[in-house]
Design a protein around this motif. Structure first.
Motif, PDB file in Angstrom:
ATOM      1  N   GLU A  36      40.680  69.889  60.841  1.00 63.86           N
ATOM      2  CA  GLU A  36      39.817  69.826  62.026  1.00 63.86           C
ATOM      3  C   GLU A  36      38.421  69.429  61.602  1.00 63.86           C
ATOM      4  O   GLU A  36      38.077  69.469  60.423  1.00 63.86           O
ATOM      5  CB  GLU A  36      39.745  71.214  62.673  1.00 63.86           C
ATOM      6  CG  GLU A  36      41.075  71.670  63.229  1.00 63.86           C
ATOM      7  CD  GLU A  36      40.900  72.887  64.132  1.00 63.86           C
ATOM      8  OE1 GLU A  36      40.485  72.690  65.287  1.00 63.86           O
ATOM      9  OE2 GLU A  36      41.174  74.006  63.685  1.00 63.86           O
ATOM     10  N   GLU A  77      36.910  81.779  70.531  1.00 64.98           N
ATOM     11  CA  GLU A  77      38.067  82.686  70.423  1.00 64.98           C
ATOM     12  C   GLU A  77      38.114  83.371  69.068  1.00 64.98           C
ATOM     13  O   GLU A  77      38.041  82.719  68.035  1.00 64.98           O
ATOM     14  CB  GLU A  77      39.374  81.926  70.643  1.00 64.98           C
ATOM     15  CG  GLU A  77      40.550  82.890  70.707  1.00 64.98           C
ATOM     16  CD  GLU A  77      41.899  82.210  70.835  1.00 64.98           C
ATOM     17  OE1 GLU A  77      42.330  81.976  71.978  1.00 64.98           O
ATOM     18  OE2 GLU A  77      42.518  81.920  69.790  1.00 64.98           O
ATOM     19  N   GLU A 110      54.221  89.336  64.752  1.00 67.21           N
ATOM     20  CA  GLU A 110      55.268  88.766  65.591  1.00 67.21           C
ATOM     21  C   GLU A 110      56.293  89.870  65.846  1.00 67.21           C
ATOM     22  O   GLU A 110      56.707  90.546  64.896  1.00 67.21           O
ATOM     23  CB  GLU A 110      55.985  87.580  64.909  1.00 67.21           C
ATOM     24  CG  GLU A 110      55.086  86.534  64.238  1.00 67.21           C
ATOM     25  CD  GLU A 110      54.213  85.699  65.181  1.00 67.21           C
ATOM     26  OE1 GLU A 110      54.416  85.766  66.413  1.00 67.21           O
ATOM     27  OE2 GLU A 110      53.311  85.001  64.682  1.00 67.21           O
ATOM     28  N   ARG A 169      46.753  77.637  75.635  1.00 68.03           N
ATOM     29  CA  ARG A 169      46.543  77.724  74.195  1.00 68.03           C
ATOM     30  C   ARG A 169      47.142  76.471  73.565  1.00 68.03           C
ATOM     31  O   ARG A 169      48.034  75.862  74.118  1.00 68.03           O
ATOM     32  CB  ARG A 169      47.127  79.017  73.635  1.00 68.03           C
ATOM     33  CG  ARG A 169      46.610  80.235  74.425  1.00 68.03           C
ATOM     34  CD  ARG A 169      46.778  81.534  73.722  1.00 68.03           C
ATOM     35  NE  ARG A 169      45.814  81.653  72.645  1.00 68.03           N
ATOM     36  CZ  ARG A 169      46.092  81.481  71.359  1.00 68.03           C
ATOM     37  NH1 ARG A 169      47.308  81.197  70.970  1.00 68.03           N
ATOM     38  NH2 ARG A 169      45.147  81.589  70.452  1.00 68.03           N
ATOM     39  N   GLU A 198      49.948  77.197  60.937  1.00 73.37           N
ATOM     40  CA  GLU A 198      50.047  78.452  61.686  1.00 73.37           C
ATOM     41  C   GLU A 198      51.261  79.202  61.174  1.00 73.37           C
ATOM     42  O   GLU A 198      52.053  78.656  60.388  1.00 73.37           O
ATOM     43  CB  GLU A 198      50.141  78.178  63.194  1.00 73.37           C
ATOM     44  CG  GLU A 198      51.369  77.422  63.632  1.00 73.37           C
ATOM     45  CD  GLU A 198      52.453  78.341  64.156  1.00 73.37           C
ATOM     46  OE1 GLU A 198      52.144  79.202  64.986  1.00 73.37           O
ATOM     47  OE2 GLU A 198      53.613  78.205  63.711  1.00 73.37           O
ATOM     48  N   TYR A 225      54.588  78.459  73.821  1.00 72.69           N
ATOM     49  CA  TYR A 225      54.385  79.625  74.673  1.00 72.69           C
ATOM     50  C   TYR A 225      55.175  79.550  75.974  1.00 72.69           C
ATOM     51  O   TYR A 225      55.359  78.481  76.557  1.00 72.69           O
ATOM     52  CB  TYR A 225      52.903  79.819  74.993  1.00 72.69           C
ATOM     53  CG  TYR A 225      52.113  80.243  73.776  1.00 72.69           C
ATOM     54  CD1 TYR A 225      52.432  81.409  73.107  1.00 72.69           C
ATOM     55  CD2 TYR A 225      51.072  79.464  73.282  1.00 72.69           C
ATOM     56  CE1 TYR A 225      51.728  81.797  71.974  1.00 72.69           C
ATOM     57  CE2 TYR A 225      50.366  79.843  72.156  1.00 72.69           C
ATOM     58  CZ  TYR A 225      50.703  81.019  71.502  1.00 72.69           C
ATOM     59  OH  TYR A 225      50.016  81.401  70.384  1.00 72.69           O
TER      60      TYR A 225
HETATM   61  P1  HAM Z   1      45.876  79.784  67.207  1.00 70.20           P
HETATM   62  O1  HAM Z   1      45.199  80.053  68.498  1.00 70.20           O
HETATM   63  O2  HAM Z   1      46.112  78.384  66.855  1.00 70.20           O
HETATM   64  O3  HAM Z   1      47.249  80.588  67.282  1.00 70.20           O
HETATM   65  O4  HAM Z   1      45.076  80.485  66.043  1.00 70.20           O
HETATM   66  C1  HAM Z   1      44.818  81.879  66.076  1.00 70.20           C
HETATM   67  C2  HAM Z   1      43.433  82.182  65.557  1.00 70.20           C
HETATM   68  O5  HAM Z   1      43.229  81.572  64.280  1.00 70.20           O
HETATM   69  C3  HAM Z   1      42.310  81.626  66.415  1.00 70.20           C
HETATM   70  O6  HAM Z   1      42.017  82.494  67.478  1.00 70.20           O
HETATM   71  C4  HAM Z   1      41.160  81.572  65.420  1.00 70.20           C
HETATM   72  O7  HAM Z   1      40.557  82.839  65.292  1.00 70.20           O
HETATM   73  C5  HAM Z   1      41.861  81.238  64.131  1.00 70.20           C
HETATM   74  N1  HAM Z   1      41.734  79.797  63.823  1.00 70.20           N
HETATM   75  C6  HAM Z   1      42.494  78.796  64.277  1.00 70.20           C
HETATM   76  N2  HAM Z   1      42.078  77.608  63.777  1.00 70.20           N
HETATM   77  C7  HAM Z   1      41.029  77.884  62.975  1.00 70.20           C
HETATM   78  C8  HAM Z   1      40.152  77.092  62.152  1.00 70.20           C
HETATM   79  N3  HAM Z   1      40.307  75.773  62.032  1.00 70.20           N
HETATM   80  N4  HAM Z   1      39.166  77.722  61.479  1.00 70.20           N
HETATM   81  C9  HAM Z   1      39.016  79.062  61.578  1.00 70.20           C
HETATM   82  N5  HAM Z   1      39.812  79.855  62.325  1.00 70.20           N
HETATM   83  C10 HAM Z   1      40.797  79.287  63.014  1.00 70.20           C
HETATM   84  C11 HAM Z   1      48.181  80.579  66.302  1.00 70.20           C
HETATM   85  O8  HAM Z   1      48.011  80.167  65.187  1.00 70.20           O
HETATM   86  C12 HAM Z   1      49.473  81.252  66.721  1.00 70.20           C
HETATM   87  N6  HAM Z   1      50.425  81.194  65.589  1.00 70.20           N
HETATM   88  C13 HAM Z   1      49.219  82.673  67.154  1.00 70.20           C
HETATM   89  C14 HAM Z   1      50.475  83.358  67.600  1.00 70.20           C
HETATM   90  C15 HAM Z   1      51.209  84.195  66.888  1.00 70.20           C
HETATM   91  N7  HAM Z   1      51.065  83.186  68.764  1.00 70.20           N
HETATM   92  C16 HAM Z   1      52.165  83.906  68.799  1.00 70.20           C
HETATM   93  N8  HAM Z   1      52.290  84.526  67.656  1.00 70.20           N
END
Ligand code: HAM
Length: 423
Positions: free
Chosen positions: A116, A281, A132, A259, A83, A264
């Motif tokens: 995953e 999502e 951010e 989440r 991330e 958070y």
């Molecule tokens: P997250 O919910 O882990 O948040 O991921 C954000 C988005 O990335 C998800 O809503 C989804 O669309 C996409 N995503 C996550 N994992 C996968 C996967 N394995 N395959 C495809 N798409 C995926 C974050 O990563 C936080 N850094 C968001 C954030 C930014 N919060 C605060 N600032």
């Protein structure tokens, strides 16, 4: 010997047909985020592992099960970034960005990696666009972040999107609440499946995410953080909701919104999309007031989100593809003319017209057949410098043209259009 190599499980090639749709998504996002004063940042594809252990949290699925971790030659543990938020906080601290005007508003796009179980919309290498805003406690920043993601999904015509928001309170309030929740869960421990009961101490909030029917029943009666919000936390949440109401963004408050990341605090939000089925999502985020300090920086508030590019594409189906503009093909009837064709093509591209020429020593018939296959609308057929024809490949109509005029005019594309109208 024919090899049987395939892309690794959970990864995929972006073939040219899809690359165009992705480019369009990036362009729309960049335009929006640039216009809101967010600046682009790029961090490395891998970081030291402890950044994620400390930043994302040891109790999360990401850190426990999903990281691609390896040692470098000096035996330091590295991890492909799962991330973007922890790396950006690391960069904020490393480059002393707290000295800049606050909040520092950043955006990023690129690949992320999580081990995953692959399924539709869930990959091991996927792409996020994220923002951010670091260095602000204000609910206006939470609201702006949410409004921007709402706008982006609207600009991209993602269908069936709904916004859920919640609040986890400040870390102290959350701590008190999590203890209460753990006590509640312990009363039901015998009824809970192992995956949930094991985590009562580690992270009881995750019980809200469980798909197990009995756990769902139990969680329906569990205390919620929203109900427990008080003082400044409650005011902050009310202010975010009020900003969203004024901006005309519709949302529902989800008291159980959890989440999968530990950083958070206060606001969390999730944009779900009915087209996405099980993964549901499309994007989400929240406030993470303690993270910068936890990573060794100053105590500053921050908020952000990330959206999954593959999930946008999946939600939209085929509809992202873009009609191609007019494509010109410069052909030559003889050897001399064929030698000149690439220079004329270069000139037309410089002037702004999409233009190709022969790269396979074809005769004139072969060149025109190829022009058809690649979808060229026009063929500029050179006989020699001064004489040629412009052919409309769709109608077959053509006119004689003087190619030197093209090289002399200040507006070659305009001239081509004028000629085109006469075919
Ligand atoms: P997250 O919910 O882990 O948040 O991921 C954000 C988005 O990335 C998800 O809503 C989804 O669309 C996409 N995503 C996550 N994992 C996968 C996967 N394995 N395959 C495809 N798409 C995926 C974050 O990563 C936080 N850094 C968001 C954030 C930014 N919060 C605060 N600032």
């Amino acid at each position: 010997v024919a090899s049987k190599f395939q892309a690794p499980r959970g990864t995929f090639d972006v073939l040219p047909a899809e690359s165009q749709a992705r480019g369009q998504i990036q362009a729309i996002a960049s335009r929006l985020l640039d216009s809101a004063g967010y600046e682009r940042i790029e961090t490395p594809a891998f970081e030291y592992t402890d950044l994620f252990e400390r930043g994302v949290g040891r109790s999360t699925d990401i850190v426990r099960k999903e990281m691609f971790t390896f040692d470098d030659k000096g035996k330091r543990s590295l991890t492909l970034r799962p991330e973007g938020t922890a790396p950006i906080c690391r960069a904020y601290i490393e480059h002393g960005m707290h000295k800049l005007a606050q909040p520092v508003k950043l955006y990023y796009t690129g690949p992320f990696f999580r081990h995953e179980r692959p399924q539709s919309g869930r990959h091991r290498q996927f792409h996020q666009i994220g923002i951010e805003a670091i260095g602000t406690d204000s609910p206006a920043a939470d609201a702006e972040a949410i409004v921007l993601l709402d706008r982006l999904l609207k600009d991209l015509d993602v269908p069936g999107v709904a916004l859920k928001i919640g609040s986890l309170g400040s870390p102290d309030a959350r701590h008190v609440y999590v203890k209460r929740l753990a006590e509640y869960l312990r009363k039901w421990e015998a009824d809970l499946p192992d995956g949930v009961s094991e985590r009562i101490d580690l992270n009881p909030l995750r019980a809200f995410d469980s798909k197990d029917p009995r756990t769902k029943e139990i969680m329906a009666g569990a205390p919620t953080m929203i109900a427990a919000l008080e003082g400044e936390d409650a005011e902050h949440f009310d202010a975010v909701c009020a900003h969203l109401d004024i901006s005309g963004v519709s949302f529902t408050v989800d008291p159980t919104l959890v989440r999968g990341l530990d950083y958070y605090s206060r606001t969390t939000f999730s944009f779900v999309c009915e087209e996405l089925g099980a993964v549901s999502e499309v994007g989400g985020g929240g406030r993470y007031d303690g993270l910068v300090e936890q990573l060794g920086g100053p105590s500053v508030g921050a908020v952000g989100w990330a959206v999954g590019v593959e999930r946008i594409l999946l939600a939209k189906g085929e509809s992202v593809s873009q009609p191609k503009g007019d494509l010109y093909f410069v052909a030559g009837t003889n050897r001399d003319a064929r030698q000149i064709a690439p220079a004329v093509a270069d000139w037309l591209r410089w002037a702004g017209a999409a233009t190709e020429s022969d790269l396979a020593e074809r005769g004139l018939r072969g060149q025109l057949k190829h022009a058809n296959r690649i979808g060229a609308k026009w063929a500029l057929i050179l006989n020699e410098w001064t004489a040629g024809e412009l052919r409309n490949m769709e109608t077959g109509g053509q006119i004689e043209v003087d190619a030197t005029e093209l090289l002399q005019t200040g507006d070659p594309v305009g001239l081509l259009r004028e000629w085109g109208q006469e075919t």
